[in-house]
Design a protein around this motif. Sequence first.
Motif, short mmCIF file in Angstrom:
data_model
loop_
_atom_site.label_atom_id
_atom_site.label_comp_id
_atom_site.label_asym_id
_atom_site.label_seq_id
_atom_site.Cartn_x
_atom_site.Cartn_y
_atom_site.Cartn_z
N ALA A 7 0.81 -1.22 -0.08
CA ALA A 7 0.11 -0.16 0.00
C ALA A 7 0.79 1.27 -0.05
CB ALA A 7 -0.95 -0.27 1.29
N GLY A 8 1.98 1.27 0.44
CA GLY A 8 2.94 2.41 0.26
C GLY A 8 3.37 2.84 -1.08
N GLY A 9 3.42 2.04 -2.03
CA GLY A 9 3.79 2.37 -3.37
C GLY A 9 2.64 3.37 -4.15
N LYS A 10 3.11 3.96 -5.16
CA LYS A 10 2.10 4.75 -5.81
C LYS A 10 0.79 3.99 -6.30
CE LYS A 10 4.58 4.33 -10.34
NZ LYS A 10 5.14 5.22 -11.37
N ARG A 13 -1.42 3.41 -3.01
CA ARG A 13 -2.09 4.56 -2.44
C ARG A 13 -3.14 4.86 -3.49
NH1 ARG A 13 3.50 6.00 -2.53
NH2 ARG A 13 3.30 7.62 -4.24
N ALA A 14 -3.00 4.93 -4.60
CA ALA A 14 -4.08 5.43 -5.67
C ALA A 14 -5.37 4.40 -5.63
CB ALA A 14 -3.52 5.15 -7.23
N VAL A 15 -5.23 3.05 -5.23
CA VAL A 15 -6.39 2.31 -5.09
C VAL A 15 -6.99 2.72 -3.74
CG1 VAL A 15 -7.09 -0.06 -4.79
CG2 VAL A 15 -5.49 0.48 -6.62
N ILE A 16 -6.10 2.85 -2.61
CA ILE A 16 -6.77 3.41 -1.58
C ILE A 16 -7.57 4.67 -1.66
CG2 ILE A 16 -6.24 4.23 0.89
CD1 ILE A 16 -3.86 2.05 0.82
N ALA A 17 -7.02 5.47 -2.35
CA ALA A 17 -7.90 6.90 -2.44
C ALA A 17 -9.02 6.70 -3.15
CB ALA A 17 -6.80 7.82 -3.27
N ALA A 18 -9.08 5.69 -4.27
CA ALA A 18 -10.29 5.61 -4.94
C ALA A 18 -11.33 4.87 -4.27
CB ALA A 18 -10.06 4.56 -6.15
N LEU A 19 -10.84 3.91 -3.45
CA LEU A 19 -11.85 3.18 -2.42
C LEU A 19 -12.26 4.46 -1.35
CD1 LEU A 19 -9.88 -0.06 -1.73
CD2 LEU A 19 -11.75 0.14 -2.90
N ALA A 21 -12.77 7.20 -1.76
CA ALA A 21 -13.69 8.28 -2.62
C ALA A 21 -15.18 7.53 -2.78
CB ALA A 21 -13.17 8.45 -3.81
N ARG A 22 -15.19 6.08 -2.87
CA ARG A 22 -16.33 5.28 -2.79
C ARG A 22 -17.21 5.22 -1.76
NH1 ARG A 22 -17.04 2.77 -8.05
NH2 ARG A 22 -18.40 1.29 -6.93
N GLY A 23 -16.43 5.76 -0.59
CA GLY A 23 -16.95 5.57 1.02
C GLY A 23 -16.71 4.09 1.34
N ILE A 24 -15.60 3.44 0.72
CA ILE A 24 -15.32 2.12 1.32
C ILE A 24 -14.34 2.24 2.02
CG2 ILE A 24 -14.46 -0.16 0.32
CD1 ILE A 24 -17.46 0.76 -0.48
N ALA A 25 -14.12 1.36 3.43
CA ALA A 25 -12.89 1.27 3.97
C ALA A 25 -11.88 0.46 3.59
CB ALA A 25 -13.56 0.76 5.46
N ALA A 26 -10.74 0.85 3.82
CA ALA A 26 -9.53 0.14 3.24
C ALA A 26 -8.64 0.12 4.34
CB ALA A 26 -8.82 0.93 2.29
N ARG A 27 -7.90 -1.30 4.47
CA ARG A 27 -6.81 -1.50 5.27
C ARG A 27 -5.67 -1.52 4.46
NH1 ARG A 27 -7.88 -6.44 8.80
NH2 ARG A 27 -8.90 -5.21 10.09
N ALA A 28 -4.62 -0.70 4.75
CA ALA A 28 -3.44 -0.67 4.02
C ALA A 28 -2.33 -1.71 4.57
CB ALA A 28 -2.74 0.54 3.94
N PHE A 29 -1.83 -2.56 3.77
CA PHE A 29 -0.79 -3.51 4.37
C PHE A 29 0.62 -3.10 3.70
CE2 PHE A 29 1.72 -7.42 4.24
CZ PHE A 29 1.84 -8.01 5.28
N ALA A 30 1.27 -2.73 4.67
CA ALA A 30 2.72 -1.93 4.31
C ALA A 30 3.67 -2.74 5.19
CB ALA A 30 2.87 -0.37 4.53
N ARG A 31 5.01 -2.58 4.43
CA ARG A 31 6.13 -3.20 5.08
C ARG A 31 6.66 -2.57 6.11
NH1 ARG A 31 9.47 -7.22 3.18
NH2 ARG A 31 11.60 -7.45 4.02
N VAL A 47 -3.73 0.48 9.30
CA VAL A 47 -2.49 0.20 8.74
C VAL A 47 -1.97 -1.06 9.40
CG1 VAL A 47 -0.29 1.02 7.78
CG2 VAL A 47 -2.22 2.53 7.98
N ALA A 48 -1.89 -2.07 8.40
CA ALA A 48 -1.25 -3.45 8.92
C ALA A 48 0.25 -3.39 8.55
CB ALA A 48 -2.01 -4.91 8.52
N ILE A 49 1.19 -3.65 9.32
CA ILE A 49 2.51 -3.83 9.16
C ILE A 49 3.14 -5.17 8.86
CG2 ILE A 49 4.80 -3.09 9.66
CD1 ILE A 49 2.75 -0.73 8.93
#
Length: 287
Positions: A7-10, A13-19, A21-31, A47-49
């Motif tokens: 999720a830390g890549g471009k 980040r773009a997919v999280i922002a799009a979700l 914008a649709r009112g969908i909760a997103a969990r980011a998995f980042a190193r 954010v899950a590490i």
Amino acid sequence: MILVTSAGGKAGRAVIAALVARGIAARAFARSAAHSEALKGIGAADVAIGALDDDAALLRAMQDIDAVYHICPNASPHEVAYADAVIAAAEAAEVPRLVYHSVLHPQIETMPHHFAKMRVEEMLFSSELNFTILQPTAYMQNILGERERMTTEGLYRVPYPVETMLSLVDLDDVAAAAARVLTEDGHAFATYELVGTAPLDQNEIAATFAAALGREVRAEAESVKAWQARARIDGMDEHTVTVLTKMFVSYAGDGLKGNPNVLGWLLGRKPTTLAEFAARVAVQPKA
């Protein structure tokens, strides 16, 4: 809740922002936890590490998840191993849906990072998952590495002939399509090519940015060796240098050509044109 890996890549980040914008909760998995603040800043609910080969971290991250959007870091030598771990965790957690961020024409064996993604697609065919495969072409955003040179020197430099034909796509359009596929029914077991433009040569790309920037811009080919030297000075690791060199050689021989019809259907509108993208970024502050 949608889990987005890398999720830390471009792209992540773009997919999280799009979700969001649709009112969908997103969990980011980042190193790294270093990404947490930025990811929460664009709206990630959680954010899950962990690493993509950490089975326990993946399984924890997939609890109470409705779908996974899996992205592997660009040009990673571990594409297949990471996907194997993600698929296994998704099956163990009984995640209802997995969407895989592949690449246009993964059949091209001369580009190792493309061919590895075809191996992952094959793994999905053998899995127990409800999956969808997205195959984006080269991002328009990649051109921005030459933005300052275009602005100050009027030069758009590429490590392949200026006659090379490439189809491009706005990463924001890819993310919008991903958000739709992740949140709507009817996409199970589909493979979608995500292409925004008909094939363009590098002179056409330079001319498009010239119009947006209000100055002359000329496309110029540089040697692969010159590109390699700059990449190493900038700190690129040898594996990535090798993989991207093979990509540039493949581009020089065959280009990367696709059709925008499928993306237009997914978006419910025409994909962003290069002229629209160039006009948009021309007025944005430099990153």
